[in-house]
Design a protein around this motif. Structure first.
Motif, mmCIF file in Angstrom:
data_model
loop_
_atom_site.group_PDB
_atom_site.id
_atom_site.type_symbol
_atom_site.label_atom_id
_atom_site.label_comp_id
_atom_site.label_asym_id
_atom_site.label_seq_id
_atom_site.Cartn_x
_atom_site.Cartn_y
_atom_site.Cartn_z
ATOM 1 N N ARG A 1 0.830 -1.205 0.000
ATOM 2 C CA ARG A 1 0.000 0.000 0.000
ATOM 3 C C ARG A 1 0.870 1.263 0.000
ATOM 4 O O ARG A 1 0.598 2.230 -0.723
ATOM 5 N N GLU A 2 1.935 1.233 0.786
ATOM 6 C CA GLU A 2 2.825 2.394 0.840
ATOM 7 C C GLU A 2 3.517 2.619 -0.501
ATOM 8 O O GLU A 2 3.645 3.752 -0.976
ATOM 9 N N ARG A 3 3.950 1.519 -1.117
ATOM 10 C CA ARG A 3 4.619 1.643 -2.419
ATOM 11 C C ARG A 3 3.654 2.175 -3.467
ATOM 12 O O ARG A 3 4.014 2.993 -4.303
ATOM 13 N N ARG A 4 2.405 1.706 -3.394
ATOM 14 C CA ARG A 4 1.419 2.164 -4.370
ATOM 15 C C ARG A 4 1.119 3.651 -4.176
ATOM 16 O O ARG A 4 0.936 4.394 -5.140
ATOM 17 N N SER A 5 1.108 4.097 -2.918
ATOM 18 C CA SER A 5 0.815 5.521 -2.663
ATOM 19 C C SER A 5 1.893 6.392 -3.313
ATOM 20 O O SER A 5 1.599 7.449 -3.866
ATOM 21 N N ILE A 6 3.130 5.915 -3.260
ATOM 22 C CA ILE A 6 4.218 6.673 -3.894
ATOM 23 C C ILE A 6 4.016 6.724 -5.401
ATOM 24 O O ILE A 6 4.109 7.772 -6.025
ATOM 25 N N GLU A 7 3.709 5.579 -5.973
ATOM 26 C CA GLU A 7 3.515 5.494 -7.416
ATOM 27 C C GLU A 7 2.383 6.434 -7.857
ATOM 28 O O GLU A 7 2.513 7.144 -8.856
ATOM 29 N N ASP A 8 1.285 6.423 -7.084
ATOM 30 C CA ASP A 8 0.143 7.297 -7.416
ATOM 31 C C ASP A 8 0.547 8.762 -7.370
ATOM 32 O O ASP A 8 0.254 9.530 -8.274
ATOM 33 N N LEU A 9 1.223 9.138 -6.279
ATOM 34 C CA LEU A 9 1.614 10.548 -6.128
ATOM 35 C C LEU A 9 2.550 10.969 -7.252
ATOM 36 O O LEU A 9 2.512 12.120 -7.711
ATOM 37 N N CYS A 10 3.374 10.035 -7.717
ATOM 38 C CA CYS A 10 4.345 10.371 -8.763
ATOM 39 C C CYS A 10 3.697 10.656 -10.115
ATOM 40 O O CYS A 10 4.329 11.216 -11.001
#
Lengths: 299, 182, 332
Positions: free
Chosen positions: A80-89
Motif C-alpha cells: 500500500r505504501e509503495r502504491r501511494s508513492i507510485e500514485d503521487l508520482c
C-alpha cells in the motif's frame, strides 16, 4: 521574485486532520512562503488519518498562490505504501522524493529530492538532475559549504538548505513510540499523536539530546540557521527550508522572509526565533561543518 | 623514569637467551627489539598512522613497574617507568602481564578483554584501537618481538604461548560468567 | 536464485583476518581501503592497495572471492578519491565492488564492466522499485538487504526482483536504517555516510565516578556501569536514555544479531548470500564465527534440522545478548 525563496517542508509529526487543516489555513492566509510541501513522509500507518484532509488543504494553499509539492514516504515497505508513492508520482504537481523507490515512476518529470535522499556530491546530484530533479535539499548533516559546492557545480538546479526545525536524524524499521509504551509497531495505538513536536530523549545526566517521533529520530535541539542572504546567494543556494512545529510558524516564516530580504540581520532573526514557543534550544552546527548539536552562532 | 641500577633486568634464564644484550637494562633491550622488528616488518607500523608518535603507558598490574612505549618504527622508544608516571602519556593500558602479552599473538580478543574489564584503558581511545588493530594484523609471536629464530624461537613461543593458553581459558570463563545471556 | 549453494560472506578488517576467514571456510570476504571510502574507517584497520592485491591472490588461490566495500558517500569536489578506490579495487582483481553512492555506482558501471556491482546496505534499498532502479541504472548483480525486513518480506521481495540478495546473519546490529542515520554526526561531527565511522573512538571517554563508570560520546552520557560490571562501547543507538519518564535502552538493548536459526528460512526465502558483520573484530573471533557458520550453512544445505544448527552455533554467543532482529516481525 526574491533571490531567496522559502519552502515549508512536510509535517513530520502525527497531527490530527483538524490540526493539519488549521495549520495550513493559517499558512495559506498569512505566511510569506512560496512553496509548501504536503503529505506524510515518516509513517505509512498514519496515512489513513491524514489522507482525507489533503485535497482541501492543497486547494486552499493553491488558491492562496502557494506552489504545492506532494511529499512521499521516506521508508516505504508495504504494498500500500509503495502504491501511494507510485500514485503521487503521476501527479502534475511537483513531487518530493524521499526514497529511491519513487525514482522509476518519476524519472523524466520534475521532482524535488528531500533530505532523506542521499545526495552528497555533484556527481550524484547531476545524475538526478538528468532524471528530473529541479530542487535538491541535501541531507541535513552537510554543511553550507558542501551544499554550496554542489550548487556551484550544478547551477541549473535549485539547492535548498534545511534551516529551521528539529533535524531529521534517523529512520528505523522499529517504532520507538510503540516500544516505549510496551507495544509493537504493528499494533502501535498511534501513541506518537501525543507528542506533536516529538518526545524528548535526554541522557542519563539529563542532557537534552534527541527526540523520537514514531519510527523517526530527530534532534532535541531546534535547527535555526540564520545566514546573511549573501552567504547563500554567493554560493548559489536559493532556497531555505522551514520544518513545521506547533510554534507560531507564520512568525518563523516572517522572520526568515525578513532575513532573506536583508530587512533583519542574522543576530536579530535568531533572537526573534529564540523567543518563540520552541521545544528546545537553538543550534546550527551542521551548517558550519560542526557537530549538529552545537550552536556555532550565539544568540 | 626508573634509571641506572634500579632498572629491573631480565631474569637470569632469559638473559641467557640474549648473550649479546644480556647486560642491557630492560628499557633499552625492548627498544632494541621494537626497532629491529621495524626493520624486519616496516609495513606493520604504517597501520598505526598518526598514532606512531603516541605515548602508550602500559601498566602490568602484577609487576612493580610500568612501561611507556612510543611505537614509532625505527624511532621507537620503550622506557621502564614508575606507576605514577601515567599522566604524561596519551593512553593508559592496565592489566595482568600475561593477559597483556596474550594480546600480542592476537588470538585473544582485545574487545572481549576490555569489555569484561580484565584490562582497562583510558586516554585516547582511537590510539588504543589503532594499536589493537595493528597488533591484530601483525600475527606476532613472542619470539618475533625478541628477534629470535629457529629452535630457540620455537622454544620461547611454546613456553610463553602455553602460559597464555591458560590465561585465555580464564578470560573466557570470566566473560561468560559476567554477561547475561538471552 | 534459490537453487545454488548459499554463499558465506565474511569480514576482513586486516590482511591477517582475510587469511583467517578464507582458511576458516569463507566463500567470500569483504574488506575496504584504509581511508574514508569505506564504512569501517577505524584507526589501524583496512587495506592498502598492495595489501589488497596480495589478499586477492591469497583468496583466489584458496577458492574464495574478495568483495571490496567502497560504500560511503563521496565528498563533494572529492569524488575522484572514491573513483580511484574503485579503479584500484578493479586493478587488484576484486570480484565485486560494494557501493551505495550513485556517483560510485555510476563510475563502476561505466568503467569496470568486468567487476560485479553489489548494492551496499548503506543504500537502504528495500523495495522492488528501488532495487529495480539500481539494477536498470547500474547493472547491480546483488543487493545487501537493509536490516529492517522480516523473512516473509525477503521472500516476497525475492519473487519481485531479478538480482541476488545478501542478508546479514551475525554480528553488530544497526537499529536505524543504514545509510540514513546522522545520529553520529549530530553528536560528534563524524558519521558513517561522511567519514565511514559511527560513534568515533576519538570522541569516546570512559569516566570513572565515585560508584560507577560513565561511557560518554562527545560529552553525551550514553551509558553508566556499576563497578565490575562489563562495560560497552558507547554506540549511540545502544545507549540508555530517558524519555517519557522512563529510563531504558530506548532504541535497542546492547544486543548483537544472531540469525543462525534462520539460515534455512533465509534459503527458502531465496537469499543467495549470508553476511557476517565485524570488520573491526579480531582474527580469533572471525575464525571461530566463520568456522561455525561454515558448518551450519553446510548442514542446512544437506537438509540438517534446526536442532543440529542450534547445536553447531551454540558456542557463538560470546556471552553477549543476541536477537534475530527484524527477521522476526515482533522486533518492530
Amino acid at each position: 521574485m526574491s533571490a531567496i525563496a522559502l519552502t515549508l517542508g512536510p509535517v513530520f509529526f502525527h497531527w490530527s486532520p483538524d490540526r493539519l487543516s488549521d495549520f495550513y489555513r493559517r499558512i495559506a492566509d498569512e505566511a510569506p512562503i512560496d512553496r509548501v510541501h504536503v503529505g506524510e513522509v515518516v509513517c505509512g500507518k498514519r496515512m489513513p488519518f491524514s489522507d482525507p484532509a489533503w485535497p482541501e488543504i492543497i486547494e486552499r494553499l493553491e488558491r492562496a498562490g502557494k506552489e504545492v509539492v506532494l511529499s512521499t514516504l521516506a521508508a516505504p515497505a508495504t504494498v500500500r505504501e509503495r502504491r501511494s508513492i507510485e500514485d503521487l508520482c503521476t501527479d502534475e504537481r511537483l513531487v518530493e522524493i524521499n526514497d529511491v523507490t519513487a525514482l522509476p515512476s518519476r524519472s523524466g518529470k520534475p521532482f524535488v529530492t528531500g533530505p532523506f535522499l542521499n545526495v552528497y556530491n555533484e556527481a550524484s546530484a547531476r545524475f538526478l538532475i538528468q532524471r528530473g530533479a529541479t530542487t535538491i535539499c541535501p541531507p541535513v548533516e552537510l554543511s553550507l559549504a558542501a551544499v554550496g559546492a554542489m550548487a556551484g557545480a550544478c547551477p541549473e538546479t535549485e539547492f535548498e538548505i534545511f534551516a529551521f526545525g528539529r533535524l531529521p536524524l534517523a529512520l528505523s524499521g522499529r517504532c520507538y513510540h510503540a516500544r516505549i509504551h510496551g507495544l509493537h509497531k504493528d499494533s502501535c495505538q498511534f501513541t506518537c499523536e501525543r507528542d506533536p513536536d516529538g518526545l524528548a530523549v535526554d541522557t542519563l545526566d539529563d542532557q537534552q539530546f534527541l527526540a523520537i517521533n514514531g519510527v523517526q529520530t530527530l534532534s532535541n535541539q531546534v535547527q535555526a540557521f540564520c545566514p546573511a542572504p549573501a552567504d547563500l546567494t554567493s554560493r548559489g543556494v536559493r532556497r531555505i527550508r522551514l520544518s513545521p512545529h506547533t510554534c507560531d510558524m507564520v512568525e518563523v516564516a516572517k522572520t526568515y522572509r525578513a532575513l532573506a530580504d536583508g530587512r533583519e540581520d542574522p543576530k536579530a532573526a535568531r533572537f526573534i526565533l529564540s523567543c518563540l514557543d520552541l521545544p528546545s534550544t537553538l543550534v546550527d552546527g551542521y551548517a558550519h561543518g560542526k557537530p549538529g548539536w552545537q550552536a556555532a552562532t550565539s544568540i | 623514569m626508573v634509571t641506572g641500577n634500579t632498572e629491573p633486568r631480565l631474569p637470569a634464564v632469559v638473559r641467557h637467551l640474549f648473550p649479546a644484550f644480556a647486560g642491557l637494562p630492560l628499557g633499552p633491550l625492548l627498544t632494541l627489539s621494537l626497532r629491529s622488528l621495524a626493520g624486519r616488518q616496516p609495513r606493520l607500523f604504517d597501520r598505526l598512522g598518526e598514532h606512531r608518535t603516541a605515548c602508550y603507558f602500559i601498566d602490568p598490574i602484577d609487576l612493580a613497574f610500568a612501561f611507556t612505549v612510543v611505537p614509532d618504527a625505527e624511532r621507537s622508544i620503550v622506557r621502564v617507568v614508575r606507576k605514577s608516571e601515567a599522566a604524561t602519556s596519551s593512553v593508559q593500558i592496565r592489566g595482568p602481564i600475561l593477559t597483556l602479552l596474550s594480546l600480542l599473538d592476537g588470538t585473544l580478543d582485545g574487545d572481549a578483554l576490555f569489555f569484561s574489564r580484565i584490562i582497562s584503558i583510558s586516554g585516547r581511545t582511537e590510539a588504543v584501537l589503532a594499536l589493537r588493530n595493528t597488533i591484530e594484523d601483525a600475527e606476532l609471536r613472542p619470539a618475533d618481538l625478541l628477534g629470535l629464530r629457529g629452535a630457540l624461537a620455537r622454544l620461547v613461543d611454546t613456553g610463553i604461548l602455553g602460559a597464555l593458553g591458560v590465561v585465555r581459558q580464564m578470560a573466557d570463563r570470566n566473560s561468560r560468567d559476567k554477561a547475561p545471556e538471552a | 536464485m534459490t537453487s545454488g549453494r548459499m554463499e558465506l560472506v565474511c569480514p576482513a578488517g586486516t590482511p591477517a583476518t582475510l587469511r583467517a576467514a578464507v582458511q576458516a571456510g569463507a566463500d567470500a570476504v569483504y574488506c575496504g581501503f584504509r581511508d574514508e571510502t569505506n564504512a569501517r574507517n577505524f584507526p589501524g584497520l583496512n587495506f592498502s592497495a598492495e595489501e589488497l592485491a596480495e589478499g586477492v591472490r591469497f583468496a583466489h588461490d584458496h577458492g574464495s572471492k574478495v568483495l571490496v566495500a567502497i560504500n560511503t558517500f563521496a565528498r563533494v569536489n572529492d569524488v575522484g578519491l572514491w573513483k580511484k578506490a574503485a579503479d584500484t579495487a578493479a586493478e587488484c582483481g576484486a570480484n565485486a565492488i560494494i557501493a551505495a553512492d550513485i556517483a560510485v555506482l555510476d563510475h563502476v558501471a561505466k568503467n569496470h564492466k568486468q567487476v560485479r556491482l553489489h548494492l551496499s546496505v548503506q543504500a537502504a534499498a528495500a523495495t522492488p522499485e528501488a532495487i529495480g532502479f539500481y539494477a536498470t541504472s547500474f547493472g547491480i548483480r546483488r543487493v545487501v538487504l537493509p536490516r529492517v525486513l522480516s523473512v516473509q518480506e525477503i521472500a516476497a521481495l525475492n519473487r519481485a526482483i531479478e538480482v541476488e540478495t545478501e542478508a546479514f546473519v551475525f554480528g553488530g546490529l544497526c537499529v536505524m536504517i543504514e545509510g540514513r542515520c546522522y545520529l553520529s554526526s549530530y553528536a560528534t561531527g563524524k558519521s558513517p555516510n561522511l567519514n565511514g565511522v559511527c560513534s568515533p573512538p576519538e570522541m569516546v571517554s570512559y569516566d570513572d565516578e565515585p560508584n560507577s563508570t560513565a561511557a560518554r560520546l562527545s560529552g553525551f552520557t550514553i551509558d553508566r556501569y556499576e563497578p565490575g560490571e562489563p562495560v560497552g562501547y558507547p554506540t549511540l543507538c545502544k545507549g540508555k536514555f530517558k524519555a517519557g519518564g522512563k529510563t531504558s535502552y530506548l532504541f535497542e538493548d546492547p544486543v548483537s544479531l544472531n540469525a543462525g536459526g534462520m539460515i534455512a528460512g533465509l534459503k527458502a526465502a531465496g537469499v543467495t548470500a549470508l553476511k557476517i558483520e565485524g570488520r573491526q573484530r579480531g582474527k580469533g573471533y572471525v575464525t571461530e564465527v566463520v568456522r561455525a557458520f561454515r558448518k551450519a550453512v553446510d548442514a542446512v544445505e544437506q537438509g540438517g534440522d534446526a536442532i543440529e544448527i542450534d547445536r553447531i552455533l551454540a558456542g557463538q554467543s560470546e556471552g553477549s545478548r543476541q536477537t534475530a532482529g527484524a527477521y522476526s516481525k515482533k522486533w518492530r
